[in-house]
Design an enzyme around this catalytic site. Structure first.
Site, PDB file in Angstrom:
ATOM      1  N   THR A 130       0.833  -1.043  -0.058  1.00 25.03           N
ATOM      2  CA  THR A 130      -0.021  -0.029   0.139  1.00 25.03           C
ATOM      3  C   THR A 130       0.708   1.455  -0.121  1.00 25.03           C
ATOM      4  O   THR A 130       1.875   1.305   0.419  1.00 25.03           O
ATOM      5  CB  THR A 130      -1.093  -0.128   1.313  1.00 25.03           C
ATOM      6  N   TYR A 156      -1.548   0.292  10.241  1.00 23.26           N
ATOM      7  CA  TYR A 156      -1.748  -0.632   8.928  1.00 23.26           C
ATOM      8  C   TYR A 156      -0.666  -0.569   7.825  1.00 23.26           C
ATOM      9  O   TYR A 156      -0.019  -1.623   7.477  1.00 23.26           O
ATOM     10  CB  TYR A 156      -3.111  -0.009   8.395  1.00 23.26           C
TER      11      TYR A 156
END
Ligand code: UDP
Length: 334
Positions: free
Chosen positions: A117, A141
């Site tokens: 990501t 995350y």
């Protein structure tokens, strides 16, 4: 030989399964259906319900099916959620990835594609992000994904194992043939929220922040169509199959941004609905602009995106939402 897709019943994973199936690859899906949907999958694709951290299950899958590559999507992906439940994110995204990578090494499966990501970069200064830009995630995350990148890099250095890391920017849109799309009623992502508002599923939507240092004062993001994103994985799979390179990392993005206002304008124009947008304050943690340098993927992997226009992403997202929600045509008032 088959490709094992973890998280294959999810939004991006299900598009991956369709793309692999469309080009005649055998596929096996492993998904715990915590957020995925069984009905997104084609009936003739083998499906295993279970956990990527379950060693016995992984051993069973990897001995029963002749797997030549793993594409790993299964993960928790909500950034604010990771702030309140960091250990849950490290368990699901990092510890369980360790189980999956270890199973691959144990079974001699040497090709691995990992969904990473743009959140691994953390705060951005507004310049286009290159794969070598500093990685300093600001959420559990982002950290949970960066740690997996490191595990893959080190595993590729030590074993007969090749890994490709793909860092996704803002993924949007739906399968142009209407076979899959983004589902769920608690969406926070801009295009999905705007589409739901256009279709009357929400009375209005909020515009978070109009005082950013951008041309129209709203945040800029690099949106990528989900079908182009999965096409990048197909290029990646070919690269792993035919190239000796043991470890590589690529940004998945077009390398150009759209502002929140531009997205909202597109959704209004294409839906034909002038829905209500309430101007709100900034959403905590939103950087003004996130744009990738997306050249490496095209240059090294031969990736050729086919759905680059924002309007097309919006059109496909609207198509899917309308079909999924059994709503009236776009031109109808909410
Ligand atoms: N955004 C917004 N209203 C919404 C959802 C998102 O104004 O209902 C803005 C958000 O503040 C950000 C941009 O849209 O500036 C993209 O947000 P999204 O959650 O889609 O993706 P992110 O870049 O945060 O992963």
């Amino acid at each position: 030989m088959a490709v094992l897709v973890t998280g294959g019943a999810g939004y991006i994973g299900s598009h991956m399964v369709l793309a692999l199936h469309d080009r005649g690859e055998a596929v096996v899906v492993l998904d715990d259906l915590s957020t995925g949907l069984r009905d997104r999958l084609l009936p003739d694709v083998p499906f295993v319900l279970g956990d990527i951290g379950d060693d016995a299950l992984l051993d069973r899958i990897l001995t029963t099916h002749r797997i030549d590559a793993v594409i790993h999507f299964a993960a928790r992906i909500v950034v604010p959620d990771s702030m309140t439940d960091p250990l849950g994110y490290y368990l699901n995204n990092t510890v369980k990835a360790h189980h999956l990578i270890s199973a691959c090494v144990r079974h001699g499966i040497s090709r691995f594609i990992f969904s990473s990501t743009a959140a691994v970069y953390g705060e951005t200064s507004g310049v286009a992000l290159h794969e070598t830009s500093e990685q300093k995630p600001i959420s559990p995350y982002g950290t949970s994904k960066l740690m997996v990148e490191w595990m893959l890099r080190d595993t590729a250095a030590a074993h007969d194992f090749k890994a490709l890391v793909l860092r996704y920017f803002n993924v949007a849109g739906a399968d142009p043939q209407g076979r899959s799309g983004q589902s769920g009623r608690n969406a926070t992502h801009l295009i999905k929220v705007a589409v739901e508002t256009a279709l009357g599923l929400r009375p209005h939507m909020s515009l978070f922040g109009t005082d950013y240092p951008t041309p129209d004062g709203t945040c800029i993001r690099d949106y990528i169509h989900v079908s182009d994103l999965v096409a990048a994985h197909l290029c990646g799979l070919d690269h792993l199959r035919h190239n000796p390179e043991a470890f590589s990392v690529y940004n998945c993005a077009y390398g150009r941004g759209a502002s929140v206002l531009e997205v909202i304008d597109s959704v209004k124009r294409i839906s034909g609905v002038d829905f209500t947008v309430q101007r709100a304050g900034r959403r905590p943690g939103d950087p003004a602009s996130i744009i990738a340098d997306g050249q490496a993927l095209r240059r090294d992997l031969g990736w050729q995106p086919r759905h680059e226009s924002l309007d097309e992403m919006v059109r496909h997202a609207l198509m899917w939402e309308r079909k999924h929600s059994n709503l009236q045509p776009f031109s109808a008032s909410p």
